[in-house]
Design an enzyme around this catalytic site. Structure first.
Site, PDB file in Angstrom:
ATOM      1  N   GLU A  21       0.826  -1.209   0.000  1.00  0.00           N
ATOM      2  CA  GLU A  21       0.000   0.000   0.000  1.00  0.00           C
ATOM      3  C   GLU A  21       0.858   1.256   0.000  1.00  0.00           C
ATOM      4  O   GLU A  21       1.810   1.387   0.774  1.00  0.00           O
ATOM      5  CB  GLU A  21      -0.913   0.024   1.229  1.00  0.00           C
ATOM      6  CG  GLU A  21      -1.816   1.259   1.265  1.00  0.00           C
ATOM      7  CD  GLU A  21      -2.904   1.150   2.288  1.00  0.00           C
ATOM      8  OE1 GLU A  21      -3.719   0.203   2.166  1.00  0.00           O
ATOM      9  OE2 GLU A  21      -2.954   1.973   3.221  1.00  0.00           O
ATOM     10  N   TYR A  53      -5.779   7.720   0.154  1.00  0.00           N
ATOM     11  CA  TYR A  53      -5.736   9.180   0.052  1.00  0.00           C
ATOM     12  C   TYR A  53      -5.964   9.810   1.407  1.00  0.00           C
ATOM     13  O   TYR A  53      -6.256   9.121   2.380  1.00  0.00           O
ATOM     14  CB  TYR A  53      -6.676   9.736  -1.013  1.00  0.00           C
ATOM     15  CG  TYR A  53      -8.144   9.378  -0.968  1.00  0.00           C
ATOM     16  CD1 TYR A  53      -8.967   9.764   0.080  1.00  0.00           C
ATOM     17  CD2 TYR A  53      -8.720   8.709  -2.031  1.00  0.00           C
ATOM     18  CE1 TYR A  53     -10.322   9.489   0.075  1.00  0.00           C
ATOM     19  CE2 TYR A  53     -10.078   8.415  -2.056  1.00  0.00           C
ATOM     20  CZ  TYR A  53     -10.879   8.807  -0.994  1.00  0.00           C
ATOM     21  OH  TYR A  53     -12.215   8.534  -1.011  1.00  0.00           O
TER      22      TYR A  53
END
Length: 295
Positions: A21, A53
């Protein structure tokens, strides 16, 4: 594996599927550094990368920039995170269309955290309240265009009344069409195994993929673990507190994550998702020499 591989298929067959990630860098220099680290991480044969985000749905454009760059650089599938925070259904669909155009193959579908200073999530007018609704939206409007991952919580989501309620909510997300559950970070594998067994008993039969974040700085780890209510085992905390040098803390934390990884592999997990914080040093040391990847 090609970029067209369906998410559910990534976890079939022998071996352990790994993924990494990323988060959107704030500067051009940060983006360049992230791209170099992505290149280094590909040596471990990841099946795909994901990109989150910022809080409150910020940095969405930068998230898609990362998705596009990683997809072009690696030709691997890439997943974009997506939350319900601050977006109407129409805006969510707009984001999904752009994500597909930018090369996203998968979506990590999340409700999202309440805005800073708020203790309760509030959907915007015309928006969604729960992650299962987001999964339903993706499946109804985009059919099988995206693979979908959802979040699971080995130590129970901080807003859940109890573990049983948390599992009921997770089953709603899976029943709505999620392909895989990726867990919040944890530092005691027994917590994960209990969670995996509970999922099976609750009728959740998609892959349950553990999420691992190496502790490379103890103060930072305490802050992150505190935010998601993850427990740092006493033995690990004591070892970290016994040293002050950053390099020593790095070695202790990476070794702990390596032992977690080896134990997970021995217990035949379908995959492992690593929260690498856009860096590769810890991952390289943690994964060196391990037998990873699908056969």
């Amino acid at each position: 594996m090609t970029s067209t591989t369906k998410l559910a298929d990534q976890y079939r067959g022998e071996g352990c599927t790994i993924s990494f990630e990323l988060f959107p860098p704030k500067t051009d220099k940060g983006m360049q550094l992230m791209e170099r680290n992505v290149e280094r991480l590909t040596q471990f044969g990841p099946a795909f990368f994901t990109c989150t985000y910022g809080a409150g749905g910020s940095t969405q454009t930068k998230t898609l920039d990362v998705v596009q760059r990683v997809r072009q650089a690696t030709d691997l599938p890439v997943a974009s995170h997506l939350t319900c925070v601050g977006l109407t259904v129409d805006q969510l669909c707009d984001y999904l269309r752009e994500a597909k155009q930018r090369g996203a193959d998968y979506i990590v579908a999340l409700r999202g955290d309440p805005p800073q200073g708020s203790t309760e999530f509030q959907a915007v007018a015309g928006g969604l309240r729960y992650a299962n609704e987001l999964v339903e939206l993706i499946r109804s409007e985009f059919a099988d265009e995206f693979g979908i991952a959802v979040a699971g919580y080995p130590e129970v989501h901080q807003e859940a009344i109890d573990a049983a309620t948390d599992l009921t909510n997770l089953k709603r997300k899976v029943d709505a069409g999620a392909d895989v559950v990726v867990t919040q970070l944890f530092y005691d594998n027994d917590d994960f195994y209990r969670f995996r067994d509970a999922c099976d008993q609750a009728g959740i039969h998609v892959p349950i993929v553990p999420g691992i974040l190496p502790v490379t700085n103890f103060r930072q780890a305490e802050r992150i673990a505190g935010l998601c209510k993850a427990r740092i085992p006493d033995q690990l905390a004591a070892a970290m507190n016994a040293v002050e040098d950053d390099a020593e803390q790095f070695e202790i934390g990476v070794e702990h994550a390596r032992k977690q990884t080896i134990d997970l592999l021995e217990n035949q997990v379908a995959g492992i998702h690593y929260y690498v914080l856009n860096k590769s040093d810890a991952a390289e040391k943690m994964l060196e020499g391990l037998s990873l990847g699908k056969v």
